[in-house]
Design a protein around this motif. Sequence first.
Motif, PDB file in Angstrom:
ATOM      1  N   VAL A 172       1.884   5.556   0.004  1.00  0.00           N
ATOM      2  CA  VAL A 172       1.101   6.160  -0.012  1.00  0.00           C
ATOM      3  C   VAL A 172       1.769   7.546   0.077  1.00  0.00           C
ATOM      4  O   VAL A 172       3.108   7.032  -0.080  1.00  0.00           O
ATOM      5  CB  VAL A 172       0.558   6.453   1.782  1.00  0.00           C
ATOM      6  CG1 VAL A 172      -0.291   4.695   1.574  1.00  0.00           C
ATOM      7  CG2 VAL A 172       1.572   6.212   2.818  1.00  0.00           C
ATOM      8  N   TYR A 193       2.263  10.345   6.114  1.00  0.00           N
ATOM      9  CA  TYR A 193       1.697   9.373   5.959  1.00  0.00           C
ATOM     10  C   TYR A 193       0.245  10.026   5.274  1.00  0.00           C
ATOM     11  O   TYR A 193      -0.618   9.631   6.146  1.00  0.00           O
ATOM     12  CB  TYR A 193       2.782   8.328   6.135  1.00  0.00           C
ATOM     13  CG  TYR A 193       3.283   7.882   6.067  1.00  0.00           C
ATOM     14  CD1 TYR A 193       3.971   7.552   5.109  1.00  0.00           C
ATOM     15  CD2 TYR A 193       4.418   8.117   7.348  1.00  0.00           C
ATOM     16  CE1 TYR A 193       5.868   8.144   4.681  1.00  0.00           C
ATOM     17  CE2 TYR A 193       5.420   8.471   7.411  1.00  0.00           C
ATOM     18  CZ  TYR A 193       6.442   7.542   6.165  1.00  0.00           C
ATOM     19  OH  TYR A 193       7.949   7.816   6.260  1.00  0.00           O
ATOM     20  N   VAL A 212      -2.425   8.168   5.055  1.00  0.00           N
ATOM     21  CA  VAL A 212      -3.602   7.498   4.784  1.00  0.00           C
ATOM     22  C   VAL A 212      -4.727   7.880   4.475  1.00  0.00           C
ATOM     23  O   VAL A 212      -5.910   7.106   4.000  1.00  0.00           O
ATOM     24  CB  VAL A 212      -3.493   6.740   5.952  1.00  0.00           C
ATOM     25  CG1 VAL A 212      -1.444   6.167   5.968  1.00  0.00           C
ATOM     26  CG2 VAL A 212      -4.221   7.656   7.235  1.00  0.00           C
TER      27      VAL A 212
END
Length: 408
Positions: free
Chosen positions: A331, A345, A347
Amino acid sequence: MNSKILKIGLYSLVFVVGTFASYLLFASLAPVKSSPKTTSLTPTPMAQAQTGYLVFEGPKTETCPINGEKFSVEAKEKWSTRRPLTVMIENHLDSRPQSGLMNADVVYEAIAEGGITRFMGVFYCNATQTSTQKYDVGPVRSARTYFLDLASEYGDYPLYAHVGGANCSAATPGGPCTTNVKAQAIEQISKYGWNNKGTWSDLSQFSLSYKACRREPDRTGETRDTEHTMYCSTTELWNVAASRGLTNLTEINNSSWDKKFRPWLFNAEDKSAGTTVNTISFDFWGDKAYAVTWKYDAISNRYLRINGGEAVVDFNNQQQLSTKNLIIQFVKESRSIDEHAHNLYAVVGSGTGLYFSNGQKTEITWSKADRQARTIFKDKTSGKEINFVPGQIWIEILPLGNKISYEG
């Protein structure tokens, strides 16, 4: 002469009778001592339960919707009264060995800060065997926004256990926020309705009693700093949720938690397909203390976890952590976005990754349309959705470009 002999005989008789009577009296009053015996004990179901785990008998006919594994009817009756519980568990060196990861159906791992990773365990079916007598999961740590995105896949109001989290902190009282708005997990929890009456699924330790979570500074036999000592009871966390109207149903609208839940596919055979990759290794930000190795064991058809060069065990049962399914999900990383060095991050979105099962490696793609959507993993070559092996799933969330090493 005969008279003298008779007297001697009578005296002797009296002496013998008196001695015997005294012996009987002493024997009746003295404590009884038995000779020591050697006894061989065979463990019983009750003895096993006292170690912290319940034993459910009967055929395993019921499929877990989260990990695809088979359980008994009795186990299903227990989990069917609940909704999935997600718990933040730290991975700092001083937190090891952690408790409870063995009983999670799914485990996510991503960096929290400074290259130190954190786990989010999803507890539902496997946790039915956890004893009500133990604070069976921890050390529990703070919330991060990208873990909220993942927790949101597990129901309308997923149970999310943590100890505080990134929030709109200020350098001075009444001053401006020093935390980037995108990293403000506590504010996001409120925005999602997880603190509202009737949908209060947020299980921050600050709002819980000692019965649900407590500090255990010397749990592992070594005294640890306070931040590494919070342990919670999964059973009591579920009880708290039920008291707030969140069982398998959301009481406020009588809707089941899984009304929109999207299960993964679990049709793969649990059998070694011939090993192509024995060892998978990688690290986070180059810190060897957090470097991870997964070694494939063909006999058990599982991947065994090694962290920082040492086998990782679950403190609850001293067994090495392992998984049937290993996902590596690449990611986009946004590093140190504010003065608190918070990371993000991505996701939510799409990308690529790797899937390991049955000793085989498969290149995959992943996609997640929005916060509440399920992450779907597909074979990169065929475009078909991945079929998982029934059993625990471990998802490693790594920055794009992170190096992965293999040994065949």
